[in-house]
Design an enzyme around this catalytic site. Structure first.
Site, PDB file in Angstrom:
ATOM      1  N   LYS A 121       0.815  -1.216   0.000  1.00 14.91           N
ATOM      2  CA  LYS A 121       0.000   0.000   0.000  1.00 14.91           C
ATOM      3  C   LYS A 121       0.844   1.260   0.000  1.00 14.91           C
ATOM      4  O   LYS A 121       0.492   2.263  -0.615  1.00 14.91           O
ATOM      5  CB  LYS A 121      -0.949   0.021   1.212  1.00 14.91           C
ATOM      6  CG  LYS A 121      -2.150  -0.885   1.059  1.00 14.91           C
ATOM      7  CD  LYS A 121      -3.253  -0.489   2.028  1.00 14.91           C
ATOM      8  CE  LYS A 121      -4.434  -1.428   1.922  1.00 14.91           C
ATOM      9  NZ  LYS A 121      -5.445  -1.189   2.962  1.00 14.91           N
ATOM     10  N   LYS A 213      -6.316  -9.893  -8.093  1.00 12.80           N
ATOM     11  CA  LYS A 213      -7.479 -10.062  -7.214  1.00 12.80           C
ATOM     12  C   LYS A 213      -8.629  -9.168  -7.646  1.00 12.80           C
ATOM     13  O   LYS A 213      -8.396  -8.047  -8.111  1.00 12.80           O
ATOM     14  CB  LYS A 213      -7.093  -9.677  -5.779  1.00 12.80           C
ATOM     15  CG  LYS A 213      -6.835 -10.877  -4.897  1.00 12.80           C
ATOM     16  CD  LYS A 213      -6.527 -10.465  -3.477  1.00 12.80           C
ATOM     17  CE  LYS A 213      -7.711  -9.818  -2.787  1.00 12.80           C
ATOM     18  NZ  LYS A 213      -7.482  -9.569  -1.354  1.00 12.80           N
ATOM     19  N   LYS A 216     -12.017  -3.394  -5.438  1.00 15.27           N
ATOM     20  CA  LYS A 216     -12.856  -2.207  -5.593  1.00 15.27           C
ATOM     21  C   LYS A 216     -12.101  -1.087  -6.274  1.00 15.27           C
ATOM     22  O   LYS A 216     -12.698  -0.150  -6.784  1.00 15.27           O
ATOM     23  CB  LYS A 216     -13.360  -1.744  -4.225  1.00 15.27           C
ATOM     24  CG  LYS A 216     -12.190  -1.408  -3.322  1.00 15.27           C
ATOM     25  CD  LYS A 216     -12.592  -0.854  -2.000  1.00 15.27           C
ATOM     26  CE  LYS A 216     -11.354  -0.538  -1.214  1.00 15.27           C
ATOM     27  NZ  LYS A 216     -11.016  -1.485  -0.181  1.00 15.27           N
TER      28      LYS A 216
END
Ligand code: TRP
Length: 351
Positions: A121, A213, A216
């Protein structure tokens, strides 16, 4: 880490959390929420909308409110019973933040430096991400341990964070062992929470790229099926899902090296509560288009009603907010007791 043979037995309790950070999709549903629903039959469960975790990266305030209600609506629409179990949002129970501070002082920099999710991240922008993002796993440990929960249904990607929770529990138990024993808790105040990672679709991949994956944050909405998609959108996304030119194999080993085919078979299996082998026995050798039609029908049948119910629920914000308030009261009653003891163990004076 070896389990401590002298560890007392803890009452089985399930805890898990979902971040209110955007569209809930099929990956969240199959990877987590389906298991949450199932565990209600066998365990006491506490399910939390983790709004404190959400703000480790910037959230627009109005969106955060909306997303918190939407995750709550998804829990309810999928069949979690807020009377028998507990549904609440994290920020209403201040004990989470309080215990997280204690854990900030238990966990070591070196442990957190190893967290792959933080590395992913933060990327190259390490100097510029929030401090909260770095200590995110300590708050997660506090979420679980403030209820002294024993079982945590999570996706594969949270396994490392769960290991950290265990390490924190163990170090707290060791560091404060005499204080814990003196208060009658034997050798361990906190349990070693176990991850529950099972099912045919713990990793649901993007419909556009079987190596990524379902997420969103993917720019293409065709990469995912959102829980609020209507029947037309679901059908269209399944029809457009990436495949390869070969027919479906009849056995699972035939899926090797075919990530898109494997993903769609996994999704079918998970939605229909079957194994991939069952699905291939039924569709193996046939054309992809036939399988896709069946998958589309199945997805619409399973997800359509959930999306419809969610839309109804989010329209009544007063109702959703009252469920969160009631759940928070019940959660606080448990968390407050834990925090009192933690304060005594650590040596804080309290009234
Ligand atoms: N980190 C989890 C995720 O992103 C969410 C989460 C926060 C959680 N606290 C938790 C999950 C406690 C399980 C238990 O999916």
């Amino acid at each position: 880490m070896a389990t401590n043979p002298a560890q007392p037995t803890f009452k089985p309790l399930v805890f898990s959390g979902v971040q209110p950070t955007g569209n809930l999709h099929l990956g969240n549903y199959l990877g987590a929420i389906v298991k949450f629903v199932e565990l209600q039959k066998s365990h006491e469960c506490i399910y939390c909308v983790v709004d404190l975790h959400a703000i480790t990266v910037w959230q627009d305030p109005a969106e955060l409110t909306r997303n918190t209600r939407e995750v709550t609506a998804a829990f309810l629409a999928c069949g979690i019973d807020p009377k028998k179990h507990i549904i609440f949002n994290q920020s209403q129970v201040h004990e989470h933040a309080e215990l997280a501070w204690v854990f900030n002082c238990v966990a070591r920099m070196g442990w957190l430096n190893r967290m792959t999710q933080f590395k992913e991240k933060a990327g190259k922008d390490r100097e510029n991400v929030s401090v909260g993002l770095f200590v995110y796993p300590n708050l997660m440990a506090a979420d679980i341990l403030v209820y002294r929960a024993t079982h945590v249904p999570v996706g594969e990607d949270q396994k490392q964070h769960l290991e950290l929770s265990r390490d924190i529990a163990q170090k707290f138990n060791n560091d404060f062992s005499s204080s814990i024993a003196a208060r009658g808790f034997g050798e361990a105040f906190f349990p070693q929470p176990e991850p529950l990672i099972q099912g045919p679709a713990t990793r649901v991949m993007s419909l556009r790229d079987g190596s990524k994956k379902m997420s969103k944050s993917d720019a293409s909405d065709y990469s995912r099926i959102n829980l609020t998609d209507d029947a037309d959108a679901i059908a269209q996304k399944v029809r457009k899902a990436k495949t390869d030119p070969d027919a479906l194999p009849s056995e699972e080993k035939g899926l090797t090296g075919r990530p898109e085919a494997e993903n769609l078979v996994g999704i079918y299996a998970a939605l229909d509560n079957k194994t991939k082998a069952d699905v291939l026995r039924q569709f193996g050798g046939g054309q992809f288009s036939t399988f896709k039609n069946a998958l589309s029908d199945l997805a619409v049948a399973k997800l359509g009603p959930i999306g419809g119910e969610m839309k109804k629920l989010v329209a009544d914000t007063a109702h959703i907010d009252s469920i969160l308030a009631e759940g928070s009261d019940r959660a606080r009653a448990i968390a407050g007791e834990t925090m009192k003891t933690v304060k005594d163990i650590v040596g804080f004076i309290r009234a």
